[in-house]
Design an enzyme around this catalytic site. Structure first.
Site, short mmCIF file in Angstrom:
data_model
loop_
_atom_site.label_atom_id
_atom_site.label_comp_id
_atom_site.label_asym_id
_atom_site.label_seq_id
_atom_site.Cartn_x
_atom_site.Cartn_y
_atom_site.Cartn_z
N ARG A 160 0.80 -1.23 0.00
CA ARG A 160 0.00 0.00 0.00
C ARG A 160 0.83 1.27 0.00
O ARG A 160 0.33 2.31 -0.37
CB ARG A 160 -0.95 0.00 1.21
CG ARG A 160 -2.00 -1.06 1.05
CD ARG A 160 -3.03 -1.02 2.16
NE ARG A 160 -3.69 -2.32 2.20
CZ ARG A 160 -3.75 -3.11 3.25
NH1 ARG A 160 -3.21 -2.71 4.39
NH2 ARG A 160 -4.34 -4.27 3.19
N VAL A 161 2.07 1.22 0.44
CA VAL A 161 2.84 2.46 0.48
C VAL A 161 4.14 2.40 -0.31
O VAL A 161 4.71 3.43 -0.63
CB VAL A 161 3.17 2.89 1.93
CG1 VAL A 161 1.93 3.27 2.68
CG2 VAL A 161 3.93 1.81 2.64
#
Lengths: 72, 509
Positions: free
Chosen positions: B364-365
């Site tokens: 996600r990052v």
């Protein structure tokens, strides 16, 4: 002193002299306690153990030796 | 010669550091002992999580404070503790030794050495439970942590300060990915910590030997609790490892910490909680099992530049049963982490190794932390693979295919093969760029199916030996221009010709 003040249990290895009695009396008075019950127990090998309520001040030779034994 | 003075000095130091019994500590007496749990009456001023000193020199951790007794777990001495024994409070919570001296060592969760390499000369210690960095102290994840594994670095990139879960059934290569990642940090100035929780001593020994043989122990500390260790030791192991990681993070360093694995950690905590008679919830885990892992993983962070810019990247591992990621612990940890790498036994057995399921794995990052050139080149990779899989399923019905579909299928199969990678064979960023460019070009059509993995390994060797200049010209943070791309593809064709000439050897290899 409060009515239900604690009595201290003092364990020594031999019969205490006057100096010790005076010092113990002062020590326990600081901690809100005015009576001391003495027990003589040669097993502690020397020094003194003072028990007030569930607080223990353990200055016995046996306990010090136990500490040393743990690291040998 | 043994120096007697030296022994005396070290003995004195240890005695000075041991709890002082003259200081008037509160005491209690054991009224119950069983399964490593003791109940104590007295201990009027004990705190939650306080370290207790049991007569005989054993240590215990106070976990349940009730109106008439204290429930605690013993770290050792279960057999020797007797009814009525005195227990002293210490006024301290658990601490872990920290410092550079722990690198290269194998230690237990209390910081004591297990590798027989002598005393650890650590000057500092940190509490094993420590609050996570505040919101304002955190920075943006902007630097990649290269795993050296093509499938991960191209499609599921991990940034420094990220928490990426590695999840999968037993025997799918979860630990292998973590170990490969640690090995790949050589020369990257990243401190690595491998925390083993309830692992078999034999597999742990294998891991340590691999790290040592790969020269990774120089910058790695192994914190271990094996399956035969007392349950409380397994419970505190990840927090101890994290305390060590925090020491380096607050000193401005980048740290990678692997928790292998959190499902065993949850099981250890469940055993402890049930024995302490805490109410059981779903799958008999106690109510705070989510908090157990969230407070641990929240401590992994990227600090802002004002706070020194250090980071802890966490790679927790969770083992699933029969691929069930909707069980209690897996869903918990998936929701806490910033993404997951999902490994499948079906892929593993069909030879796709690392057995990463690209569809279910996400980061996600990490995307913003990815090197620019790699991000650009691998942008289409995920979509291409998804299209290929969709077609491949359709093809199973045996319908006749037109040329275009056949080409997509063969390209997809070769792309999948490109992502296969042998263990301990890590690629550098430049090598990954080369492989990705070739895999997404026309050149790949010339390589026979089933030979892609072999081609890739041989081609990279060829590049390293003969085309150093091309490799050096690639700028991972810039863009790969058309001219450079052409040179890479020309080199690939050159190598193909050579390989085809000596094809017989290649086939037997």
């Amino acid at each position: 002193m409060a009515k239900n003040s604690l009595s201290a249990r003092v364990i020594v290895s031999e019969k205490p002299d006057d100096d010790i009695l005076r010092m113990v009396a002062a020590f326990i008075k600081e901690r809100g306690c005015d009576r001391a019950e003495y027990t003589i127990d040669p097993d502690i090998l020397g020094g003194i153990i003072i028990r007030i309520g569930d607080k223990v001040y353990d200055g016995s030779v046996r306990s010090r030796l136990e500490t040393v034994r743990r690291f040998l | 010669m043994i120096d007697l003075n030296e022994i005396g000095r070290s003995l004195k130091e240890k005695i000075a550091a041991s709890p002082d019994r003259q200081a008037g500590r509160s005491t209690g007496r054991i009224v119950y002992s069983g399964d490593g749990i003791i109940k104590i009456t007295g201990l009027s001023d004990v705190q939650y999580n306080e370290l207790l000193d049991v007569r005989g020199g054993y240590r215990a951790l106070a976990l349940n404070l009730e109106h008439d007794s204290v429930g605690a777990v013993l770290f050792s001495g279960e057999e020797s503790v007797r009814f009525g024994d005195y227990v002293y409070s210490t006024g301290k919570t658990l601490e872990m030794k920290v410092g550079e001296a722990l690198l290269g060592r194998v230690v237990d969760p209390l910081g004591e050495p297990l590798d027989g390499l002598g005393e650890i000369d650590a000057e500092q210690s940190r509490p094993i439970e420590y609050p996570a960095p505040a919101i304002m102290d955190r920075g943006k994840v902007n630097k990649p942590l290269q795993t050296g594994i093509l499938a991960i670095d191209s499609m599921i990139p991990i940034g420094r300060g990220q928490r990426e879960l590695i999840i999968g059934d037993r025997q799918t290569g979860k630990t292998a990915i973590a170990v490969d990642t640690i090995l790949n940090q050589k020369g990257e100035n990243v401190v690595c910590i491998y925390v083993s929780i309830g692992q078999k001593a034999s597999s742990l020994a294998k891991t340590v030997n691999t790290l040592r043989a790969g020269g990774a122990m120089e910058y790695t500390c192994v914190v271990c609790s094996t399956a035969d260790d007392a349950v409380p030791l397994q419970y505190i192991a990840p927090y101890s490892g994290c305390a060590l990681a925090e020491y380096f993070m607050y000193a401005g360093k980048d740290v990678l910490i692997v928790y292998d694995d959190l499902s065993k950690h949850a099981v250890a905590y469940r055993a402890m909680s049930l024995l302490l008679k805490r109410p059981a919830g779903r799958e008999a885990y106690p109510g705070d099992v989510f908090y157990l892992h969230s407070r641990l993983l929240e401590r992994a962070a990227k600090l802002s530049e004002e706070k020194g810019g250090g980071s802890i990247t966490a790679l927790p591992i969770v083992e699933t049963l029969a691929g069930d990621i909707s069980a209690y612990i897996p869903t918990n940890v998936i929701s806490i982490t910033d993404g997951q790498i999902y490994l499948e036994s079906e892929l593993f057995n069909s030879g796709v190794r690392p057995a990463v399921n690209v569809g279910l794995s996400v980061s996600r990052v990490g995307g913003s932390a990815q090197r620019k050139a790699i991000r650009k080149i691998s942008g289409q990779l995920r979509i291409n693979l998804a299209q290929y899989r969709e077609l491949a399923i359709f093809m199973q019905f045996g319908s006749e295919l037109d040329a275009a579909t056949q080409k997509t299928l063969s390209r997809g199969a070769k792309l999948t093969d490109t992502l296969k990678q042998r263990q301990y064979l890590n690629y550098s960023v430049r090598e990954m760029i080369v492989l990705l460019i070739v895999a997404q070009s026309e050149t790949i059509d010339a390589i026979p199916a089933q030979k892609v993995t072999m081609f890739n390994e041989g081609f990279l060797d060829y590049m390293r030996m003969n085309k150093q200049d091309v490799l050096a010209e690639i700028d991972p943070d810039g863009e790969v221009g058309e001219a450079l791309k052409g040179r890479i593809l020309a080199a690939a064709e050159e190598y193909l010709n050579i390989a085809a000439g000596g094809g017989e050897e290649g086939e037997n290899a």
